[in-house]
Write an enzyme that holds these catalytic residues in place. Structure first.
Site, PDB file in Angstrom:
ATOM      1  N   LYS A  35       0.821  -1.249   0.101  1.00  0.00           N
ATOM      2  CA  LYS A  35      -0.037  -0.012  -0.001  1.00  0.00           C
ATOM      3  C   LYS A  35       1.138   1.222  -0.025  1.00  0.00           C
ATOM      4  CE  LYS A  35      -0.160  -0.239   5.121  1.00  0.00           C
ATOM      5  NZ  LYS A  35      -0.822  -0.427   6.151  1.00  0.00           N
ATOM      6  N   TYR A 256      17.021  29.111   8.325  1.00  0.00           N
ATOM      7  CA  TYR A 256      15.829  29.767   8.829  1.00  0.00           C
ATOM      8  C   TYR A 256      15.991  29.814  10.217  1.00  0.00           C
ATOM      9  CZ  TYR A 256      13.478  29.729   4.166  1.00  0.00           C
ATOM     10  OH  TYR A 256      13.518  30.216   3.007  1.00  0.00           O
TER      11      TYR A 256
HETATM   12  C1  LIG Z   1      -0.305  -1.469   6.823  1.00  0.00           C
HETATM   13  C2  LIG Z   1      -0.894  -2.779   7.291  1.00  0.00           C
HETATM   14  C3  LIG Z   1      -0.057  -3.847   7.418  1.00  0.00           C
HETATM   15  C4  LIG Z   1       1.638  -4.109   7.662  1.00  0.00           C
HETATM   16  O1  LIG Z   1       2.032  -3.149   8.655  1.00  0.00           O
HETATM   17  P1  LIG Z   1       3.569  -3.183   8.997  1.00  0.00           P
HETATM   18  O2  LIG Z   1       3.909  -2.728  10.392  1.00  0.00           O
HETATM   19  O3  LIG Z   1       4.279  -2.251   8.066  1.00  0.00           O
HETATM   20  O4  LIG Z   1       4.215  -4.605   8.721  1.00  0.00           O
HETATM   21  C5  LIG Z   1      -0.786  -4.896   8.127  1.00  0.00           C
HETATM   22  N1  LIG Z   1      -2.226  -5.033   8.091  1.00  0.00           N
HETATM   23  C6  LIG Z   1      -2.730  -4.033   8.093  1.00  0.00           C
HETATM   24  C7  LIG Z   1      -4.130  -4.171   8.104  1.00  0.00           C
HETATM   25  C8  LIG Z   1      -2.231  -2.792   7.474  1.00  0.00           C
HETATM   26  O5  LIG Z   1      -2.979  -1.699   7.461  1.00  0.00           O
END
Ligand SMILES: *Cc1c(COP(=O)(O)O)cnc(C)c1O
Length: 367
Positions: A35, A256
Site C-alpha cells: 500500500k 531559517y
Molecule cells: C499496513 C498494514 C499492515 C502492514 O503493517 P507493517 O507494520 O508495515 O508490517 C498489515 N495489516 C494491515 C491491516 C495494515 O493496514
C-alpha cells in the site's frame, strides 16, 4: 547536470527481506503489503520484483489495486479496508480482488451483490486496536451469514490487527492474541493476523496468512531488535550531493531562524534535499547523514529544497560529494531510516512513504 537527489531502490534487498518473512513462518503464506505506493518505493516495480515469490499483495484501496492490474500484475490483491462504497464491488469482481469486510454496511452490500464468482473475504475483527473491525461478540454472526452465502463470499479468513506487536511489553499483545485464538477456534477459521513485528517476533501469531509490510523495505519495526530483524536489508537509499560549501566564523547562524549557530569556525555543506522532497522538517540539529560514507549531522532547519550539514570534521568533502540521507553509501556505510526517524520524532513509515514524486526512483535488480 540534473539535480542529484535520487531514491535508489534495491529490489534484491526487497526480495531478501520478503524471503526472511516467508522463511520465518514456514506454515504461513505471506501477503506482501505494498500500500501507499509500496511505502514510497513504487508499488508496481515492487510487485513485479516480488512476482513469483509472493502469492498475493495487499493495498489500501481499489485505486491502488487498479494500478497493479493495469501494470500486468495477475496475483491476488487484498483490499485491506475493503470497499469505500457499494458500487466498487463491480470493480472488485472484474479485477479479481480479495477484500476485507470490517463493518455492517460492507457486509450488507456484499450480501446484496450477485457476483458471477464469489469474492474471497477476510472478516476483520477488532481485537483491541479499536480502529476497524467487528466486535468479537458480532464476529460469529457475521461469519455465519457469509458462510451461508457461498455464491457471494468464499475462502473466508479471520483478520485482525495488533496494536503493540512491536513493543517490549507483551501484555496487550498477548491479550489480543488470546482473544483471537479463542475466536478462531470457535469459528474454525483460518487467520491472517501478523504484521511485520508479529511476523518477526511472535511465531504464535502466525496464521494461514501473515501481512508483512515495513519489514519488506528493510526497516526494523521492533522496539528491541532481534536476530531476525537485524538481518533485514535497507531497500531505499535516499542520496544527494553537496551543492555548495560555506566557511563560517564561530557564532554565525545557519538557515531559517538561525537555529544552528557555529560553536567554532565551521564548514557547512548545502545538500540538494528538503521537505519539498519529503525529508522531514522536524529533523533536529545533529540528525545523522553520511557524507562520503562518514557520519555527520544536520546543522540548521531543513528548508524546502535544501538542508545543511556540518562538514567541519570531513575536510575532504566538497561540492559533488555523496550525501546519503538514509540507506547505504558507496563505501558500504549504513544509515538506517529507523535511526533518522528517531531524530525527527517519527517512524520509518512516514519517512519512506513521504518521499515525494519530485524525487526520481532508480531501480536496481533483481539480478
Ligand atoms: C499496513 C498494514 C499492515 C502492514 O503493517 P507493517 O507494520 O508495515 O508490517 C498489515 N495489516 C494491515 C491491516 C495494515 O493496514
Amino acid at each position: 547536470m540534473a539535480r542529484p537527489l535520487i531514491a535508489d531502490i534495491d529490489l534484491d534487498a526487497l526480495r531478501h527481506n520478503y524471503c526472511l518473512a516467508r522463511d520465518q513462518a514456514p506454515h504461513s503464506r505471506a501477503v506482501a503489503v505494498i500500500k501507499a505506493d509500496a511505502y514510497g518505493h513504487g508499488a508496481l516495480a515492487c510487485a513485479r520484483a516480488l512476482e513469483g515469490l509472493a502469492p498475493a499483495f495487499a493495498v489500501a484501496c481499489l485505486e491502488e489495486a487498479e494500478v497493479l492490474r493495469e501494470g500486468g500484475i495477475t496475483a491476488p490483491i487484498v483490499l485491506l479496508e475493503g470497499i469505500f462504497e457499494a458500487v466498487e464491488l463491480e470493480r472488485v469482481e472484474a479485477l479479481g480482488l480479495w477484500m476485507a469486510v470490517h463493518t455492517d454496511w460492507q457486509l450488507e452490500a456484499l450480501l446484496a451483490y450477485r457476483p458471477v464468482c464469489p469474492i474471497p473475504v477476510w472478516v476483520k475483527v477488532d481485537s483491541g486496536m479499536h480502529r476497524l473491525g467487528f466486535s468479537p461478540a458480532q464476529a460469529g454472526a457475521v461469519w455465519a451469514r457469509l458462510a451461508a452465502a457461498p455464491d457471494r463470499a468464499c475462502d473466508l479468513h479471520l483478520m485482525s490487527h495488533f496494536a503493540t506487536a512491536d513493543a517490549l511489553d507483551p501484555g496487550y499483545f498477548r491479550r489480543q492474541l488470546a482473544l483471537l485464538d479463542d475466536l478462531a477456534l470457535r469459528l474454525e477459521a483460518p487467520t491472517c493476523l501478523a504484521n511485520s513485528p508479529a511476523t518477526l517476533a511472535w511465531p504464535e501469531a502466525h496464521g494461514a496468512w501473515n501481512r508483512p509490510g515495513v519489514m519488506l523495505y528493510g526497516s526494523d519495526p521492533l522496539e528491541a531488535s532481534n536476530e531476525l530483524s537485524r538481518r533485514l536489508s535497507p531497500v531505499m537509499t535516499l542520496r544527494s550531493e553537496i551543492i555548495a560549501v560555506r566557511e563560517l566564523a564561530a557564532g554565525e547562524p545557519v538557515g531559517y531562524a538561525g537555529r544552528w549557530r557555529a560553536p567554532r569556525p565551521s564548514r557547512i555543506g548545502v545538500v540538494a534535499c528538503g521537505y519539498g522532497d519529503g525529508y522531514d522538517r522536524h529533523a533536529v540539529d545533529g540528525t545523522p547523514v553520511l557524507v562520503n560514507g562518514q557520519r555527520t549531522g544536520i546543522a540548521g532547519k531543513v528548508s524546502m529544497d535544501m538542508l545543511t550539514v556540518d562538514l567541519t570534521e570531513i575536510p575532504e568533502a566538497d561540492i559533488g560529494s555523496e550525501v546519503v540521507l538514509w540507506g547505504r553509501a558507496a563505501n558500504g556505510a549504513l544509515l538506517s531510516v529507523d535511526e533518522v526517524g528517531r531524530h525527527c520524532d517519527t517512524i520509518s513509515y512516514t519517512l519512506l512513504s513521504g518521499v515525494l514524486p519530485r524525487v526520481p526512483r532508480r531501480y536496481h535488480g533483481p539480478d
